[in-house]
Structures are given as C-alpha cells and as structure tokens.
Design an enzyme around this catalytic site. Sequence first.
Site, PDB file in Angstrom:
ATOM      1  N   HIS A   1       1.264  28.263   8.044  1.00  0.00           N
ATOM      2  CA  HIS A   1       0.765  26.330   8.046  1.00  0.00           C
ATOM      3  C   HIS A   1      -0.780  26.534   7.499  1.00  0.00           C
ATOM      4  CE1 HIS A   1      -0.037  22.335   8.249  1.00  0.00           C
ATOM      5  NE2 HIS A   1      -0.097  22.621   9.566  1.00  0.00           N
TER       6      HIS A   1
ATOM      7  N   HIS B   1      -4.368  24.097   6.041  1.00  0.00           N
ATOM      8  CA  HIS B   1      -4.495  22.855   5.551  1.00  0.00           C
ATOM      9  C   HIS B   1      -5.576  23.300   4.103  1.00  0.00           C
ATOM     10  CE1 HIS B   1      -5.080  20.676   9.912  1.00  0.00           C
ATOM     11  NE2 HIS B   1      -3.483  21.619   9.815  1.00  0.00           N
TER      12      HIS B   1
ATOM     13  N   TYR C   1       6.395  32.648 -11.006  1.00  0.00           N
ATOM     14  CA  TYR C   1       5.922  32.479 -10.330  1.00  0.00           C
ATOM     15  C   TYR C   1       5.688  31.671  -8.964  1.00  0.00           C
ATOM     16  CZ  TYR C   1       4.917  37.064 -12.647  1.00  0.00           C
ATOM     17  OH  TYR C   1       4.961  37.893 -13.452  1.00  0.00           O
TER      18      TYR C   1
HETATM   19 ZN   LIG Z   1      -1.754  21.357  10.779  1.00  0.00          ZN
END
Ligand SMILES: [Zn+2]
Length: 207
Positions: free
Chosen positions: A93, A95, A120
């Site tokens: 994960h 940002h 892709y």
């Molecule tokens: Zn986050």
Amino acid sequence: MTAETKAREAICQVGASIFNRGLTAGSSGNISLRIEGGWLMTPTNASLGRLDPARLSQLDDNGRLIGGDPPTKESFLHRVMYEERGDTGAVVHLHSTHSVAVSCLAEIDPADVLPPITAYYVMRVGRLPLVPYFRPGDMALAEAVRGFAGKHHAVLLANHGPVVAGSSLDAAVNAIEELEETAKLYLLLRGAETRFLTPAQVKKLID
Ligand SMILES: [Zn+2]
C-alpha cells in the site's frame, strides 16, 4: 540464510527502492509478506526508506504480534486482502503521488478508474475500482475494501492511495508500480485526444 531472513531482507530492499524513487514519502506506505506461520509487516511510523530487518512486525496466523515493533495502523488493509484472496503472498500500500492525484479527480469512473493505456497495465492491474473515502482509522474502510477484494487484487482508496495484492512480493510491487506509472500517463494525457486500447485489444490480453 533461512527463508524468514530472506523475506526480511526482501521487504527492506523493496521498501528502500520504493522510498528512494519517491513512490511514497515520510512514514507513509506499508508492505506485508506471507511467511510460514504468519506474516511479516512494516511497523507503524516506520519510513520505508529506513527499515530494520530485525524490527519488522511478525504476526502469527491469527494476526497476533509475536515479534518486532507494532505493525502499521493500516494493517487491516493487508488482512482483508489475505482473508479474501487465498493466493495472496504479499500486499503493498502506497501514498504514491500520481495514483493519489487520480483518486481525487471528480471525473473518474469509480467502477474502473483508469483507461487501458498500455498492455502491461491491463495485464498487471486490470480493472481498478475506487473505494469510497473514510477517515484514517475508520474500520468501515476495511469492510469497503473487503467488498472489492474478492474480485480485484488492486483497489484505489479515494483521496488516499492504492492497495495491491500479489502472489509474491515482486508481483505486488510490479503491479503497484505499473498502476502508479499509468496514473502518471493518465495525468500527462489528460485533455489530449487519446487512443486507448480498444475493448477487443483488452479482451485478447485478458484471455
Ligand atoms: Zn495509507
């Protein structure tokens, strides 16, 4: 080197690579990896650029902390992916700037955020749903992600960032980087008349 030592090294190397290329800033972003008997996860308030292999959070099969520092506060995003997708070996994960920027646009289709710009992207990410915004720490976010996780290994959290599951750490990292690059291309091409892949071309890639 034992498998666990290798796994710890791999997380730290990938974390440094992601951080050094500006794909997530400060102490944002987190990585988890399935190991025998549980998971390794990046700790809370840790920068991906300066991870210590010995201090990575080690969780047992029930998600209990059995070693290292306490895990990221976003560990529930990872848990949901492992629970809903049995073949998941790693979750990342970030940002990442361009993906977050796209997640804030009013124009995007929440059912499929990015158009098929490259082959892709279609092969590594596929259909990308937008998960509605929730404030940090709101467990309703976990349930919202759960709703998509069965059908999608990659989701984009509105005004927040992408969460991507993969069969291995490499697969998850490659997919989230492909997503970030595609978000960047989308922003570069915005307003220009663009030829995306046709539905027939996309179908051939998926088949
Ligand atoms: Zn986050």
